[in-house]
Design an enzyme around this catalytic site. Structure first.
Site, PDB file in Angstrom:
ATOM      1  N   CYS A   5       0.818  -1.217   0.000  1.00 17.27           N
ATOM      2  CA  CYS A   5       0.000   0.000   0.000  1.00 17.27           C
ATOM      3  C   CYS A   5       0.849   1.263   0.000  1.00 17.27           C
ATOM      4  O   CYS A   5       0.329   2.355  -0.206  1.00 17.27           O
ATOM      5  CB  CYS A   5      -0.937   0.002   1.208  1.00 17.27           C
ATOM      6  SG  CYS A   5      -2.057  -1.400   1.225  1.00 17.27           S
ATOM      7  N   HIS A  11      -3.074   7.161   3.258  1.00 20.63           N
ATOM      8  CA  HIS A  11      -3.564   5.912   2.665  1.00 20.63           C
ATOM      9  C   HIS A  11      -4.926   5.570   3.286  1.00 20.63           C
ATOM     10  O   HIS A  11      -5.060   5.505   4.504  1.00 20.63           O
ATOM     11  CB  HIS A  11      -2.552   4.795   2.922  1.00 20.63           C
ATOM     12  CG  HIS A  11      -3.071   3.434   2.600  1.00 20.63           C
ATOM     13  ND1 HIS A  11      -3.749   3.165   1.433  1.00 20.63           N
ATOM     14  CD2 HIS A  11      -3.033   2.269   3.288  1.00 20.63           C
ATOM     15  CE1 HIS A  11      -4.088   1.882   1.435  1.00 20.63           C
ATOM     16  NE2 HIS A  11      -3.680   1.323   2.542  1.00 20.63           N
ATOM     17  N   ASN A  21     -10.273   0.171   0.914  1.00 21.18           N
ATOM     18  CA  ASN A  21      -8.822   0.161   0.789  1.00 21.18           C
ATOM     19  C   ASN A  21      -8.448  -0.299  -0.620  1.00 21.18           C
ATOM     20  O   ASN A  21      -8.671  -1.452  -0.972  1.00 21.18           O
ATOM     21  CB  ASN A  21      -8.236  -0.785   1.848  1.00 21.18           C
ATOM     22  CG  ASN A  21      -6.712  -0.855   1.803  1.00 21.18           C
ATOM     23  OD1 ASN A  21      -6.082  -0.369   0.866  1.00 21.18           O
ATOM     24  ND2 ASN A  21      -6.139  -1.463   2.815  1.00 21.18           N
TER      25      ASN A  21
END
Lengths: 84, 327
Positions: B111, B235, B265
């Site tokens: 990520c 994020h 996500n």
């Protein structure tokens, strides 16, 4: 920055402040109110542990507080880690 | 000379899955919203091309920046779920957009991948190797999701976002830090069964520490305080993590961008998607100081401070950057 003195009173006062910042109603918090009833979930408890760690240098992690279902249990887990 | 973000673009698959689509996993809308802030996520069709979706995002970023495809010198794509193992998606995207023979490659850093790719782009421009770099994050996490695992299935979404990174005059010099710690691979990984596994509570703890600590570091290196951030774009893994980081940094809620409710996500696509959505919502203005932070598999992490266009930016077509749908 000086580390505040590690006493049960100072830790408890700090923990109450943190719970309030996390959006928990202060006047609802008692030592034995269940975290479920207060709306305190596992992520709040994790954040609480991190805050205590930073404030007092007490190495308390998510796993240490995993079983805590009330403020009294969480505080006892923190005191145990701090040798209080 | 400095380096700024000149434009951003987003592309999402059409299919929307709400929290109610996961009740068969013995979870609920209330639980998912309370613990994650996620209300819905997008799902790429099984036979669809992620490169096509990423190309759409990149095309929109180019249009938003006003930079012509011929002026792009490098294309970098952060992804862990590309259509094929080799070559990287960047090559295909560049060709689809008519970018003529750029340096083009993919980056895999979980990520954090987008910030790794962005850091490379900034370094390439600062060192004189490029004037404009197209940086994309694109993921079809549905390809590595265990759709029977309620602990992860509800968290993950598909999407693509992109930014154009450009040489500019004036404004803040970017400040970035990246890192990794392979002793914690077991917290979050995709093994040979190709399914993502994670230990949520420990990830939460590490994510908050890593993003808050490294954002403080890049701010300090830039000589700025948290109050200098016009928008903090972290994020988008979990709204609770982002709020915990925000409290640590002392950034007010109104300066924190959240779109995790709509997209969940999306791993390396998350920050560029968020930047594009922030732009669409008129939350970016030329010279805006952006704080960026990410964490992910590795563990890996990154944080940075960079401006959204330079305060007096003039786009290649001569139009002031402020004139393009931003305040």
């Amino acid at each position: 920055m000086a580390v505040p003195s590690r006493t049960k009173e100072s830790v408890e006062g700090f923990v109450l402040d943190v719970l309030e910042k996390l959006g928990i109603e202060r006047d609802q918090i008692t030592l034995d109110a269940s975290f479920d009833d207060l709306g305190v979930d596992s992520l709040h408890v994790t954040e609480l542990g991190q805050a205590v760690n930073r404030e007092f240098g007490i190495e308390v992690h998510a796993a240490d507080l995993e079983e805590s279902q009330s403020l009294r249990q969480a505080l006892n887990a923190i005191y145990a880690k701090a040798g209080l | 000379m400095t380096v700024t973000l000149a434009g951003a673009g987003a592309a999402l698959p059409e299919r929307v899955l709400s929290n109610h689509d996961f009740v068969h996993l013995d979870t609920s809308d209330e639980w998912i919203v309370q613990r994650t802030g996620i209300r819905e996520r997008r799902r790429l069709a099984a036979d669809a091309s992620l490169a096509e979706l990423a190309t759409d995002a990149c095309g929109r970023a180019l249009a938003d920046s006003g930079v012509a495809p011929r002026d792009i010198h490098q294309v970098v794509v952060a992804t862990s779920t590309a259509d094929r193992i080799s070559p990287g998606m960047a090559v295909e995207i560049a060709t689809r957009l008519g970018i003529d023979r750029p340096a083009a490659f993919d980056v895999s850093a979980g990520c954090s991948g987008f910030l790794y790719a962005l850091d490379h782009a900034i370094a390439a421009i600062e060192s004189g190797r490029a004037d404009h770099v197209l940086v994309c994050g694109a993921e079809a996490l549905s390809r590595i999701t265990d759709h029977t695992d309620r602990n992860t299935a509800v968290l993950l979404g598909d999407g693509a976002g992109a930014v154009v990174v450009s040489r500019a005059e004036g404004g803040l010099r970017p400040s970035f830090v990246l890192g990794s710690d392979g002793t914690r691979i077991d917290l979050l990984h995709v093994q040979q069964d190709k399914l993502l596994r994670m230990r949520g509570r420990e990830i939460f703890e590490s994510a908050v520490d890593l993003m808050a600590g490294h954002t403080e570091l890049v701010l300090e290196r830039a000589g700025l305080g948290a109050e200098a951030l016009d928008l903090f774009v972290a994020h988008q893994a979990n709204a609770r993590i982002i709020h915990a980081v925000r409290r640590r940094l002392g950034v007010p809620a109104e300066r924190v961008f959240l779109n995790v409710d709509k997209v969940a996500n999306t791993s390396s696509a998350s920050i560029p998607l968020a930047l594009a959505h922030a732009g669409e919502q008129q939350l970016l203005h030329p010279g805006a100081v952006l704080g960026l932070a990410a964490f992910g598999a590795g563990l890996s992490w990154g944080a940075g401070v960079i401006t959204w266009r330079s305060p007096d930016a003039v786009r290649p077509d001569g139009e002031l950057s402020a004139g393009r749908g931003v305040r």
